[in-house]
Write a protein that holds these residues in place. Sequence first.
Motif, mmCIF file in Angstrom:
data_model
loop_
_atom_site.group_PDB
_atom_site.id
_atom_site.type_symbol
_atom_site.label_atom_id
_atom_site.label_comp_id
_atom_site.label_asym_id
_atom_site.label_seq_id
_atom_site.Cartn_x
_atom_site.Cartn_y
_atom_site.Cartn_z
ATOM 1 N N LEU A 1 36.395 7.661 30.818
ATOM 2 C CA LEU A 1 35.019 7.753 30.443
ATOM 3 C C LEU A 1 34.512 6.497 30.039
ATOM 4 O O LEU A 1 34.953 5.735 29.351
ATOM 5 N N PRO A 2 33.582 5.953 30.816
ATOM 6 C CA PRO A 2 33.095 4.561 30.941
ATOM 7 C C PRO A 2 32.587 4.092 29.571
ATOM 8 O O PRO A 2 31.937 4.807 28.600
ATOM 9 N N GLY A 3 32.901 2.874 29.228
ATOM 10 C CA GLY A 3 32.392 2.387 28.041
ATOM 11 C C GLY A 3 31.205 2.366 27.627
ATOM 12 O O GLY A 3 30.731 2.190 26.485
ATOM 13 N N THR A 4 30.230 2.356 28.705
ATOM 14 C CA THR A 4 28.696 2.407 28.466
ATOM 15 C C THR A 4 28.275 3.719 27.665
ATOM 16 O O THR A 4 27.167 3.848 27.208
ATOM 17 N N GLU A 5 29.349 4.397 27.718
ATOM 18 C CA GLU A 5 29.154 5.911 26.752
ATOM 19 C C GLU A 5 29.668 5.737 25.400
ATOM 20 O O GLU A 5 29.748 6.848 24.648
ATOM 21 N N TYR A 6 30.134 4.438 25.003
ATOM 22 C CA TYR A 6 30.743 4.339 23.806
ATOM 23 C C TYR A 6 29.836 4.618 22.541
ATOM 24 O O TYR A 6 28.919 4.482 22.635
ATOM 25 N N PRO B 1 37.697 11.200 40.143
ATOM 26 C CA PRO B 1 37.292 12.117 39.002
ATOM 27 C C PRO B 1 36.636 11.021 37.963
ATOM 28 O O PRO B 1 37.407 9.935 37.605
ATOM 29 N N ILE B 2 35.560 11.390 37.446
ATOM 30 C CA ILE B 2 35.044 10.686 36.189
ATOM 31 C C ILE B 2 34.578 11.571 35.189
ATOM 32 O O ILE B 2 33.967 12.704 35.573
ATOM 33 N N LYS C 1 43.856 6.674 25.554
ATOM 34 C CA LYS C 1 43.825 5.126 25.582
ATOM 35 C C LYS C 1 42.438 4.357 25.548
ATOM 36 O O LYS C 1 41.508 5.366 25.869
ATOM 37 N N SER C 2 42.448 2.984 25.202
ATOM 38 C CA SER C 2 41.305 2.580 24.924
ATOM 39 C C SER C 2 41.350 1.288 25.695
ATOM 40 O O SER C 2 42.362 0.325 25.479
ATOM 41 N N ARG C 3 40.464 0.801 26.583
ATOM 42 C CA ARG C 3 40.627 -0.293 27.542
ATOM 43 C C ARG C 3 38.981 -0.985 27.634
ATOM 44 O O ARG C 3 37.967 -0.256 27.075
ATOM 45 N N TYR D 1 40.257 6.428 28.389
ATOM 46 C CA TYR D 1 40.875 7.164 29.136
ATOM 47 C C TYR D 1 41.125 8.719 28.364
ATOM 48 O O TYR D 1 41.934 8.554 27.454
ATOM 49 N N LEU D 2 40.987 9.835 29.290
ATOM 50 C CA LEU D 2 41.106 11.105 28.544
ATOM 51 C C LEU D 2 42.268 11.742 29.414
ATOM 52 O O LEU D 2 42.703 11.545 30.406
#
Length: 281
Positions: free
Chosen positions: A36-41, A63-64, A18-20, A25-26
């Motif tokens: 997986l936070p968007g800051t790591e895009y 969990p992250i 998923k992409s939000r 989301y993994l």
Amino acid sequence: MITAMAQLGERCSLRIIKSRNSGFYLDAGDLGEILLPGTEYTPELHVGVDVSVFLYLDSSDRPIATRKIPLAMPGEIALLTCTAANDMGAFFDWGLPKELLVPYREQAKPMIPGRHYVVKVMIDEKSGRFVGSQRIARHLISAAARYQDGDRVQALLWGKTDLGYKAVVEGKYNGLFFANQVFQKLEYGQTVTAYVLETRSDGKLTLGLTQVGRKKITPMAQQFLEKLKETGELPLTDDSTPAAIQKHLGMSKKSFKQVVGQLYKQKKIALEPTRIVWIDD
């Protein structure tokens, strides 16, 4: 090491499902969907792509995922920097957004922000949270049957006693450099290349900074000759003190005798009552 199974405290390869706005989301199997936070895009990330991540718990104990690699993985021992301290304990930078807590019960002495400490990263059995420990000795294991005399290892210095310098060998084994065999400055937190001199009956390793036996003589003999060629002679003899030998050559008296014996047999040096002379080929 990257594994296919999703487990907290490990690196694994997971698929983006998923992409939000908050990120990706993994699919983490039994752990469910993990953010997986968007800051790591980065541009190559999109739904259907597998990404290598490390799984840990965020500040809410959820969990992250992160693409960053910790400075020390759970189970490893490393030199880390203390960033803050409060009533809970001391906090350390271990390369992730959420800092590593070393509780007071795991501190050998109060930790001061800004200083570096040798810490083991581990998962608390009761809470499942990542914590650190400064009580290194209790976490080291036996090296019985792991090494042969002369094997080269990496050693992290973490303490000093009257006997010598305590070291963590390859991140988990108990090692010791005897003080009377160390002829250079060693410091807390320093990582050095070492050699196994002996595996003791209790599984602890006796370490040295130079290779033993025949393996050591050849390079040290070359070092000796290079020093000797500078002036053509050295004011040393078999009766010279260890301090004098250390001053001129930076080696122990035992090594000095081995090298002199080898070079004398090879007729590269001459031994005189008050000096050693280089024989020019």
